[in-house]
Design an enzyme around this catalytic site. Structure first.
Site, PDB file in Angstrom:
ATOM      1  N   ASP A  52      39.688  79.564-107.940  1.00 49.19           N
ATOM      2  CA  ASP A  52      38.511  79.476-108.819  1.00 49.19           C
ATOM      3  C   ASP A  52      38.873  78.716-110.098  1.00 49.19           C
ATOM      4  O   ASP A  52      40.037  78.389-110.335  1.00 49.19           O
ATOM      5  CB  ASP A  52      37.971  80.887-109.128  1.00 49.19           C
ATOM      6  CG  ASP A  52      39.111  81.854-109.451  1.00 49.19           C
ATOM      7  OD1 ASP A  52      39.908  81.505-110.336  1.00 49.19           O
ATOM      8  OD2 ASP A  52      39.202  82.923-108.804  1.00 49.19           O
TER       9      ASP A  52
ATOM     10  N   GLU B 135      37.008  56.614-102.697  1.00 52.06           N
ATOM     11  CA  GLU B 135      37.526  56.918-101.370  1.00 52.06           C
ATOM     12  C   GLU B 135      37.240  55.689-100.514  1.00 52.06           C
ATOM     13  O   GLU B 135      36.231  55.604 -99.821  1.00 52.06           O
ATOM     14  CB  GLU B 135      36.857  58.152-100.767  1.00 52.06           C
ATOM     15  CG  GLU B 135      37.583  58.573 -99.493  1.00 52.06           C
ATOM     16  CD  GLU B 135      36.832  59.559 -98.609  1.00 52.06           C
ATOM     17  OE1 GLU B 135      37.472  60.183 -97.770  1.00 52.06           O
ATOM     18  OE2 GLU B 135      35.596  59.682 -98.742  1.00 52.06           O
TER      19      GLU B 135
ATOM     20  N   ASP C 256      33.024  60.004-103.169  1.00 57.35           N
ATOM     21  CA  ASP C 256      33.216  60.409-101.783  1.00 57.35           C
ATOM     22  C   ASP C 256      32.505  59.444-100.837  1.00 57.35           C
ATOM     23  O   ASP C 256      31.352  59.074-101.073  1.00 57.35           O
ATOM     24  CB  ASP C 256      32.623  61.822-101.630  1.00 57.35           C
ATOM     25  CG  ASP C 256      32.881  62.424-100.271  1.00 57.35           C
ATOM     26  OD1 ASP C 256      34.050  62.604 -99.924  1.00 57.35           O
ATOM     27  OD2 ASP C 256      31.906  62.723 -99.551  1.00 57.35           O
TER      28      ASP C 256
ATOM     29  N   ASP D 175      43.962  81.773-107.606  1.00 62.45           N
ATOM     30  CA  ASP D 175      42.889  82.752-107.416  1.00 62.45           C
ATOM     31  C   ASP D 175      42.969  83.799-108.532  1.00 62.45           C
ATOM     32  O   ASP D 175      43.804  84.696-108.478  1.00 62.45           O
ATOM     33  CB  ASP D 175      43.082  83.390-106.029  1.00 62.45           C
ATOM     34  CG  ASP D 175      42.045  84.453-105.732  1.00 62.45           C
ATOM     35  OD1 ASP D 175      41.042  84.524-106.458  1.00 62.45           O
ATOM     36  OD2 ASP D 175      42.246  85.201-104.755  1.00 62.45           O
TER      37      ASP D 175
HETATM   38  C1  GLC Z   1      35.153  62.691 -97.488  1.00 64.66           C
HETATM   39  C2  GLC Z   1      35.938  63.937 -97.859  1.00 64.66           C
HETATM   40  C3  GLC Z   1      36.019  64.835 -96.658  1.00 64.66           C
HETATM   41  C4  GLC Z   1      34.617  65.233 -96.267  1.00 64.66           C
HETATM   42  C5  GLC Z   1      33.748  63.991 -96.032  1.00 64.66           C
HETATM   43  C6  GLC Z   1      32.297  64.354 -95.972  1.00 64.66           C
HETATM   44  O1  GLC Z   1      35.779  61.945 -96.524  1.00 64.66           O
HETATM   45  O2  GLC Z   1      37.195  63.568 -98.330  1.00 64.66           O
HETATM   46  O3  GLC Z   1      36.797  65.963 -96.905  1.00 64.66           O
HETATM   47  O4  GLC Z   1      34.649  66.001 -95.089  1.00 64.66           O
HETATM   48  O5  GLC Z   1      33.864  63.068 -97.098  1.00 64.66           O
HETATM   49  O6  GLC Z   1      31.813  64.681 -97.238  1.00 64.66           O
END
Ligand code: GLC
Length: 567
Positions: free
Chosen positions: A58, A289, A229, A50
């Site tokens: 940040d 992910e 994501d 920070d």
């Molecule tokens: C993914 C992210 C998580 C988020 C979700 C919705 O799983 O890692 O943190 O809440 O997507 O975007």
């Protein structure tokens, strides 16, 4: 040297030849893409550093810590979302993909960070929240303004099944129905996560064009790739079939459900190939992910011709939350069986910290080293989570009213306390708030920050941090650790993982005692053509090895022994 069988590497090589400056950047001395041997470091910008003491981290804060990351041995940082956002899901609800939230700084702060990172030789990858936007994004504001608006079909709007009933039984990952009624139009919109995170309609080519353009925008600013994501949720069954109900209930008390019609549809892979095509034009990497415990399913994310995600993260280690040599061995074998380049992860911002998942309350620091030795000596790319190198622990909320995470608020308190506990500020020193801020941190640090912080651990040769530094240095310079194949030397041992990483005339031997008692074993490296007489200890903890040679060899509880062998 640059030409290989796989179209991916071929493309990269042609790209490199056409553009010598990029060659230096995208391919290492042996022609491997840069990300192959990289160690990635996930950093949650709210919690890292920070610079203006307002309690949240940040971009200037991150820039000020690049020296630390370089010294640690990190090659690339993945910064979780810093785009403008109402922060309902702490940045995973994006209201503008091409800008920076004021709380994190400005675009010129980003450019400065990118320049400083280039100087340090650290790559930056960003989080691409590709499945949904914030309900405050201009696209959704327009989409919800009228059934005939230009962006109406950018999201998924449907009639209810009957008055007062959503279109089908799909459920949000954060609990409750995945549909929210828009009273003005009488239609429902779909959201796999919170109602403030409406899903984009990826069947609309305009959505694809706009999101691909977002990636180009950041590639031009110098980013080296994206972590994608929630890719599993990009497409939904257009006929909206109900999902099958399974026996039992989830932690929220809802009946279990198989996400058959709103997750992992085949269309995801077609899209990933096109997204990869855009990434390849910039020599960029895609990290996924990609949640699955099925190695065959994981393999699909690489693409049939290595033309989808280069680095789909393998999360199976995160689901083994006890130390079990047979279980880890089985999962390593499964990852190896795919023939692909694995991507190991032991923690992130969505799961309790590895320190508490594996710790026994007595030997936690030693176990943290053991786990580091495991995922950083296996064949593959590693993705670290900030603070893992310190032994940071969870600091879960004590009261439901303190929970900030949307998934924690609906998660079934107190069994599930949400994800705040693993997102607490980075522990820089032993001053108040662990030196993260002089203001009030957005989340409190755990009491263990007094001993588990960068300054204190830097001064202690036996700290977890120093262990990580040694291990990462070793990993970067040792050919067998970088490229060697994996040979299991202890297929039947219930307590110890013993393996070789073998490359030509060299090998690295790794012995990991996953039990709380001393283990004596006989390791046969001769069968692999190596001699224990030519063995050099590289790392050994908690103690130096008791005696030379491998027959027999005694490992202390939770011990790590790493040695170089030659023929
Ligand atoms: C993914 C992210 C998580 C988020 C979700 C919705 O799983 O890692 O943190 O809440 O997507 O975007």
């Amino acid at each position: 040297m640059l030409v290989s069988r796989t179209p991916t590497t071929l493309l990269l090589a042609l790209f490199a030849l056409a553009c010598p400056r990029m060659h230096a950047q995208t391919v290492d001395g042996q022609g491997h893409p840069w990300w192959k041997h990289a160690v990635f470091y996930e950093l949650y910008p709210r919690s890292f550093a920070d610079s203006d003491n307002n309690g949240t981290g940040d971009l200037p804060g991150i820039a000020s810590k690049l020296d630390y990351l370089k010294q640690l041995g990190v090659d690339a940082i993945w910064i979780t979302p810093f785009y403008p956002s109402p922060q309902v899901d702490f940045g995973y609800d994006v209201s503008d993909f091409k800008n920076i939230d004021r709380m994190y700084g400005t675009m010129s702060d980003f450019d400065h960070l990118q320049t400083r990172a280039n100087q340090q030789g650290i790559r930056i990858i960003l989080d691409l929240v590709i499945n949904h936007t914030s309900n405050q994004h201009a696209w959704f504001l327009d989409s919800s303004s009228s059934p005939t608006s230009a962006h109406r079909d950018w999201y998924i709007w449907r009639n209810g099944r009957s008055p007062g009933n959503p279109p089908n039984n799909w459920r949000s990952d954060f609990g409750g129905p995945a549909w929210t009624l828009d009273a003005a139009s009488g239609k429902y919109y779909y959201h796999n996560f919170a109602p403030e995170q409406p899903d984009l309609n990826w069947r609309n080519p305009a959505v694809e064009a706009a999101m691909f353009d977002v990636t180009r925008f950041w590639y031009k600013r110098g980013v080296s790739g994206f972590r994608l994501d929630a890719v599993d949720y990009l497409f939904e069954d257009p006929d909206l079939h109900d999902n099958p109900i399974l026996p039992g209930k989830n932690e929220r008390g809802e009946p279990n459900m198989q996400d058959k019609y709103n997750s992992k549809l085949p269309e995801v892979h077609d899209l990933l190939r096109r997204l990869r095509g855009v990434a390849d034009q910039s020599g960029a990497v895609l990290v996924g992910e990609t949640y699955t415990d099925d190695a065959t399913e994981l393999k699909k994310y690489y693409g049939a011709h290595d033309d989808e995600i280069q680095l789909p993260m393998n999360f199976v280690f995160c689901t083994i939350d006890k130390l079990s040599a047979p279980e880890f061995r089985k999962q390593i074998a499964a990852a190896e069986s795919t023939g692909e380049w694995p991507v190991y992860v032991i923690g992130n911002h969505d799961m309790p910290r590895s320190y508490v998942r594996y710790g026994d309350g007595q030997h936690n620091d030693q176990i943290a080293k053991l786990m580091a030795a495991l995922y950083l000596t296996l064949r593959g790319t590693a993705v670290m989570y900030y603070g893992e190198e310190l032994g940071m622990e969870n600091n879960d909320p004590k009261r439901l009213e303190d929970v900030k995470d949307p998934a924690g608020k609906t998660g079934g308190w107190p069994e599930n306390k949400g994800r705040d506990g693993e997102r607490t500020p980075m522990q820089w020193n032993d001053s108040p708030n662990a030196g993260f801020t002089q203001g009030t941190p957005w989340l409190p640090v755990p009491p263990s920050y007094k001993t588990h912080n960068v300054a204190t651990e830097s001064a202690d040769p036996n700290s977890i941090l120093q262990f990580y530094r040694h291990l990462l240095a070793l990993r970067h310079e040792d050919q067998a650790l970088l490229e060697g194949d994996y040979v299991d030397l202890s297929p039947k041992n219930d307590a110890v993982l013993a393996y070789l990483r073998r490359s030509g005339d060299e090998a690295v031997l790794v012995l990991l005692n996953m039990s709380g008692s001393p283990q004596t074993l006989s390791v046969d490296v001769a069968a692999q053509g190596f001699s224990a007489a030519h063995m050099t200890t590289l790392l050994s903890t908690p103690k130096p090895p008791p005696r030379a040679g491998l027959r027999p060899f005694t490992l202390q509880p939770f011990a790590v022994y790493i040695a170089r062998l030659s023929r």
